[in-house]
Design a protein around this motif. Structure first.
Motif, PDB file in Angstrom:
ATOM      1  N   GLU A  65     -10.866   4.578   7.002  1.00 45.75           N
ATOM      2  CA  GLU A  65      -9.894   3.935   7.741  1.00 45.75           C
ATOM      3  C   GLU A  65     -10.154   3.665   9.253  1.00 45.75           C
TER       4      GLU A  65
ATOM      5  N   PHE B 115      -8.971  11.769  10.645  1.00 44.60           N
ATOM      6  CA  PHE B 115      -9.047  10.182  11.392  1.00 44.60           C
ATOM      7  C   PHE B 115      -9.566  10.622  12.765  1.00 44.60           C
TER       8      PHE B 115
ATOM      9  N   PHE C  46      -9.854   9.166   2.716  1.00 45.54           N
ATOM     10  CA  PHE C  46      -9.428   7.900   3.307  1.00 45.54           C
ATOM     11  C   PHE C  46      -9.371   7.676   4.864  1.00 45.54           C
ATOM     12  N   SER C  47      -8.946   8.844   5.345  1.00 44.53           N
ATOM     13  CA  SER C  47      -8.722   8.624   6.971  1.00 44.53           C
ATOM     14  C   SER C  47     -10.214   8.262   7.626  1.00 44.53           C
TER      15      SER C  47
ATOM     16  N   ARG D 232      -3.682   1.745  12.520  1.00 48.41           N
ATOM     17  CA  ARG D 232      -3.642   2.382  11.343  1.00 48.41           C
ATOM     18  C   ARG D 232      -2.746   1.200  10.400  1.00 48.41           C
ATOM     19  N   LEU D 233      -2.979   1.427   8.951  1.00 47.38           N
ATOM     20  CA  LEU D 233      -2.287   0.546   7.998  1.00 47.38           C
ATOM     21  C   LEU D 233      -0.928   0.534   8.204  1.00 47.38           C
TER      22      LEU D 233
ATOM     23  N   TRP E  63       0.644  -1.203  -0.028  1.00 48.34           N
ATOM     24  CA  TRP E  63       0.077   0.091  -0.062  1.00 48.34           C
ATOM     25  C   TRP E  63       0.918   1.204   0.016  1.00 48.34           C
TER      26      TRP E  63
ATOM     27  N   ARG F 188     -13.379   1.682   9.796  1.00 49.47           N
ATOM     28  CA  ARG F 188     -13.484   0.498   9.813  1.00 49.47           C
ATOM     29  C   ARG F 188     -12.611  -0.252  10.910  1.00 49.47           C
TER      30      ARG F 188
END
Length: 169
Positions: A58, A135, A54-55, A84-85, A23, A61
């Motif tokens: 994420e 986020f 995106f934040s 976090r990823l 990623w 999820r």
């Protein structure tokens, strides 16, 4: 997901790291392509727009995965930041005291790679402001964010960036 169910713990951990590196590599290659075509400032602007979308995805999820309540406060944010990823790629730390959470990126894979190549820090503050604010507020809409230091800001050698979070009632 049946293919993952048959994997042992060590393989799953290695796979999580591989997914995160893939990623990050894609993110970096995308950014470089936009930068070559349109310049650094435009690439940063588009990157910030992507992180703005995106934040929160994420964060949502992660909240669902961990079973966090709708407004888990600073403790919930602290936990979520660890999932976090890029948390499996970077060395990060956090402290929670006096109703303030301080999150620090002690070793950032992107900045470390630039340092190895003798390049200046990547100026990620503009994107970081969007990323961390969206986020945190997706974890709990009462949480506010302040940048302590993030490139191009000067920062001590022991970290790349640092952020402070607090909760408003």
């Amino acid at each position: 997901m049946s293919i993952l169910e048959d994997l042992d713990r060590e393989t799953l951990i290695a796979l999580a790291g591989s997914f995160a590196r893939n990623w990050l590599a894609h993110d970096g290659l995308w950014f470089q392509a936009v930068e070559r075509e349109h310049g650094l400032e435009h690439a940063i602007e588009l990157d910030a727009r992507a992180w703005e979308r995106f934040s929160p995805i994420e964060a949502s999820r992660i909240k669902k995965l961990l079973g966090l309540p709708p407004r888990p406060g600073l403790k919930g944010l602290r936990t979520a930041l660890d999932f976090r990823l890029y948390a499996v790629l970077n060395r990060q730390s956090s402290t929670l005291e006096d109703d303030r959470l301080r999150f620090t990126m002690n070793e950032c894979r992107v900045q470390s790679a630039r340092k190895r190549r003798k390049l200046p820090d990547f100026p990620c503050k503009k994107v970081g402001l969007v990323e961390y604010e969206t986020f945190a507020s997706a974890i709990d809409d009462r949480i506010r964010t302040r940048c302590i230091a993030c490139p191009p800001d000067d920062h001590p050698e022991e970290y790349s960036c640092s952020w402070e979070f607090w909760q408003e009632e």
